[in-house]
Design a protein around this motif. Sequence first.
Motif, short mmCIF file in Angstrom:
data_model
loop_
_atom_site.label_atom_id
_atom_site.label_comp_id
_atom_site.label_asym_id
_atom_site.label_seq_id
_atom_site.Cartn_x
_atom_site.Cartn_y
_atom_site.Cartn_z
N GLY A 63 0.81 -1.22 0.00
CA GLY A 63 0.00 0.00 0.00
C GLY A 63 0.84 1.26 0.00
O GLY A 63 0.42 2.30 0.51
N GLY A 64 2.02 1.20 -0.59
CA GLY A 64 2.86 2.39 -0.68
C GLY A 64 4.29 2.07 -0.31
O GLY A 64 4.64 0.91 -0.09
N THR A 65 5.13 3.10 -0.30
CA THR A 65 6.48 2.96 0.21
C THR A 65 6.67 4.02 1.28
O THR A 65 5.95 5.01 1.30
CB THR A 65 7.55 3.14 -0.90
OG1 THR A 65 7.24 4.33 -1.63
CG2 THR A 65 7.57 1.97 -1.85
N LEU A 66 7.64 3.78 2.12
CA LEU A 66 7.93 4.75 3.18
C LEU A 66 8.30 6.09 2.56
O LEU A 66 9.09 6.15 1.63
CB LEU A 66 9.12 4.27 4.02
CG LEU A 66 8.89 3.05 4.89
CD1 LEU A 66 10.20 2.64 5.54
CD2 LEU A 66 7.85 3.37 5.94
N SER A 67 7.71 7.14 3.05
CA SER A 67 8.08 8.46 2.56
C SER A 67 7.90 9.46 3.69
O SER A 67 6.78 9.84 4.02
CB SER A 67 7.22 8.85 1.36
OG SER A 67 7.41 10.22 1.09
N ALA A 68 9.02 9.85 4.28
CA ALA A 68 8.93 10.80 5.39
C ALA A 68 8.33 12.11 4.90
O ALA A 68 7.59 12.77 5.60
CB ALA A 68 10.33 11.04 5.96
N LEU A 69 8.65 12.47 3.64
CA LEU A 69 8.20 13.77 3.13
C LEU A 69 6.71 13.76 2.86
O LEU A 69 6.05 14.79 2.95
CB LEU A 69 8.99 14.13 1.87
CG LEU A 69 10.51 14.16 2.08
CD1 LEU A 69 11.25 14.56 0.82
CD2 LEU A 69 10.90 15.08 3.23
N ALA A 70 6.15 12.58 2.52
CA ALA A 70 4.71 12.49 2.29
C ALA A 70 3.99 12.02 3.54
O ALA A 70 2.77 11.81 3.53
CB ALA A 70 4.42 11.55 1.13
N GLY A 71 4.72 11.82 4.62
CA GLY A 71 4.10 11.42 5.87
C GLY A 71 3.64 9.98 5.92
O GLY A 71 2.67 9.66 6.60
N ILE A 72 4.30 9.11 5.17
CA ILE A 72 3.95 7.69 5.21
C ILE A 72 5.02 6.93 5.98
O ILE A 72 6.16 6.82 5.52
CB ILE A 72 3.82 7.11 3.79
CG1 ILE A 72 2.74 7.89 3.01
CG2 ILE A 72 3.46 5.62 3.85
CD1 ILE A 72 2.60 7.45 1.58
N GLY A 73 4.67 6.47 7.16
CA GLY A 73 5.61 5.76 8.02
C GLY A 73 5.36 4.27 7.99
O GLY A 73 4.39 3.81 7.36
N PRO A 74 6.20 3.49 8.68
CA PRO A 74 6.05 2.03 8.68
C PRO A 74 4.66 1.59 9.13
O PRO A 74 4.12 0.60 8.62
CB PRO A 74 7.12 1.57 9.67
CG PRO A 74 8.10 2.67 9.74
CD PRO A 74 7.36 3.93 9.47
N GLU A 75 4.07 2.33 10.07
CA GLU A 75 2.76 1.89 10.58
C GLU A 75 1.64 2.14 9.58
O GLU A 75 0.54 1.64 9.73
CB GLU A 75 2.46 2.58 11.93
CG GLU A 75 2.26 4.07 11.86
CD GLU A 75 3.58 4.85 11.82
OE1 GLU A 75 3.51 6.09 11.94
OE2 GLU A 75 4.67 4.26 11.65
N ASP A 76 1.93 2.96 8.55
CA ASP A 76 0.93 3.21 7.51
C ASP A 76 0.94 2.14 6.43
O ASP A 76 0.06 2.10 5.58
CB ASP A 76 1.16 4.58 6.86
CG ASP A 76 1.02 5.72 7.86
OD1 ASP A 76 0.07 5.65 8.67
OD2 ASP A 76 1.85 6.64 7.85
N LEU A 77 1.99 1.33 6.43
CA LEU A 77 2.09 0.27 5.42
C LEU A 77 1.58 -1.04 6.01
O LEU A 77 1.53 -1.20 7.23
CB LEU A 77 3.55 0.11 4.97
CG LEU A 77 4.20 1.36 4.39
CD1 LEU A 77 5.63 1.05 3.98
CD2 LEU A 77 3.41 1.85 3.19
N ARG A 78 1.23 -1.98 5.13
CA ARG A 78 0.66 -3.25 5.61
C ARG A 78 1.79 -4.23 5.94
O ARG A 78 1.86 -5.33 5.37
CB ARG A 78 -0.31 -3.81 4.58
CG ARG A 78 -1.50 -2.87 4.32
CD ARG A 78 -2.49 -3.44 3.32
NE ARG A 78 -3.13 -4.64 3.81
CZ ARG A 78 -2.89 -5.86 3.37
NH1 ARG A 78 -2.01 -6.06 2.42
NH2 ARG A 78 -3.52 -6.88 3.88
N ILE A 79 2.68 -3.78 6.84
CA ILE A 79 3.78 -4.66 7.26
C ILE A 79 3.27 -5.63 8.32
O ILE A 79 3.56 -6.83 8.29
CB ILE A 79 4.97 -3.84 7.81
CG1 ILE A 79 5.54 -2.94 6.70
CG2 ILE A 79 6.05 -4.75 8.36
CD1 ILE A 79 6.67 -2.03 7.14
N GLN A 80 2.47 -5.12 9.25
CA GLN A 80 1.96 -5.95 10.34
C GLN A 80 1.15 -7.14 9.81
O GLN A 80 1.38 -8.27 10.23
CB GLN A 80 1.11 -5.08 11.30
CG GLN A 80 1.26 -5.43 12.76
CD GLN A 80 2.71 -5.63 13.18
OE1 GLN A 80 3.55 -4.79 12.94
NE2 GLN A 80 3.01 -6.78 13.80
#
Lengths: 216, 386
Positions: A126-143
Amino acid sequence: MTTIATNPLVTVKSNSAPMRNIDPVEDLIALLARLPGYGRRSARRAVLRMLMDPQRQMLPLADALRNAAEAVLPCDVCGNLDTRSPCHICDDPQRMQGLICVVEGVADLWALERAQAHRGSYHVLGGTLSALAGIGPEDLRIQPLLARIEAGGVEEIIIALPVTVDGATTAHVLMDRLGDTGVPVTRLAQGVPIGGALDVLDDGTLAAALRARRPA
Amino acid sequence: MTMAFPALRLTRLMLRDFRSYAALDARFSGRVVVIAGENGVGKTNLLEAISLLGPGRGLRGARMGELGRDGLPWAASGRFETALGPFDIGTGTASEGGGERRAWMLDGVAKKSSTELAERVAAVWLTPQMDRLFQEGASGRRRFLDRLVWALEPAHAREVAAHDHAMASRNRVLAQGRADPGWLDALEEQMARRAVAAVAARRGLARRLNTVLAEQRPLGAFPAARLDLLCPIAAALEDSPALAVEEGLRARLAQQRRRDAAAGGAAEGAHRTDMTMVHLEKNQPAALCSTGEQKALLIATVLAHASLIAEARGFAPLLLLDEVAAHLDQRRREALFAALAALPAQSFLTGTDVGVFAPLQGVAEGFSAASGRLETIAGFGVPEPA
């Protein structure tokens, strides 16, 4: 930003609700122009074409839109979009469910499916990590991926993420998290494209191809 | 400059709605072209147009929107003569993309990107803005250095951009206090790898440039010079393999998270590289040299760079020297003109006072620029036969 794990039809509804129907044609153009691949100009052209024959070109489209919006939902297992959950890939006994290919988005999943090269299942981050776009590890479906591994039966994780700074960062974090699970992790190779001549390759790709050489 | 390479020559330049020019069709036959005129008549615009016939954003680093006359779509095209025959390059506002996209043509065929042009056209330049290079902050010098590297290694720009992206991401993560250690690890690894690659490329350029500068001594009035990198990563690369330097940088970044978070930026990385030049005879850093000596050091650097490009590409690049005679005393000026006359490369010189170029009479072709036009200066000199 975090529409990843939500059902897309919810987003569509909430966006269209507050719109005032002053000019339905302008509304339609504005809505179409928000879609990737469409600008205002191409949206206007598409709308004009449809308005020439609304009965045959618009109402079927409206029905198709409604049907898709109501029927399609993300797969609870892998994040793919399908009319059912688990999706037809996760549900296919012919596929190697223990071989999970991790992709950034559904577009990449579709690309791999078109190639018919992967016989296992998928996991959409559901995306890649992007500090500049505010997407952190918890926003991705890693869990959910870790949960799938914990449930057992996973033999290999294939990381198929884009080769950009954000993609490489995501892969690094992912490998870090997967390290404790003991499941073998592999990545897609980088190098000479099929049908590609060497002399037009950029230096970075050539060097990567040389490093990744293997016995002939 | 030790150049035994065939030169690239611009023989015709056509402009439409470019900066101050509504339309221009100029033909050049000289190997040295002098353009004289008062301030603000468009001399630099002309050099900028020439610099845009190659890849990149030209000698002002301008954005597309700034280039058109009154914001109109613009076009520039040039005819070049080479040892392998003539070719035409055109560039300007693309018909699609709302005026922000640039289009290129090679011999009348549209090209998707400028990469193919890089094999055909190259130019180096010196502008009055660079006069303050050794007085201003390190970032200007770093950009100058990176442009020198990039002209020889196009991939360098990508490496620097990737480093800066990873660094900005790390700054953001640190600032938000959402310090996910795994995420920071990943960003620091990216940053360290890209930083070492970028600095290694800068270091390679400095070495090659210094080799040429050392051979360039016979340039008479120009000081023998050396370019030194001021960069801990470059220093570490002197005695350790790149992988070890990368690992060391990564480890230090990980240790310095708290400090970097407080400072709002990384204390180490490719963004900290600085450079200086040393006037070898005086054994003096450039910042302590006189304005004229600094200019001479820069000219020596640009000429050395031109010969590196000639070696790499097999042809001598165009030299675009804006207001180059300013700050030079008569002795240096004459030495520069003599050097340019002896080079195979085609050079374009601008200046406010045509009298300054008197020593080039009979060698150079002279033009006077006035409000969007170019006129041959009668009797300035006949260019030597090709």
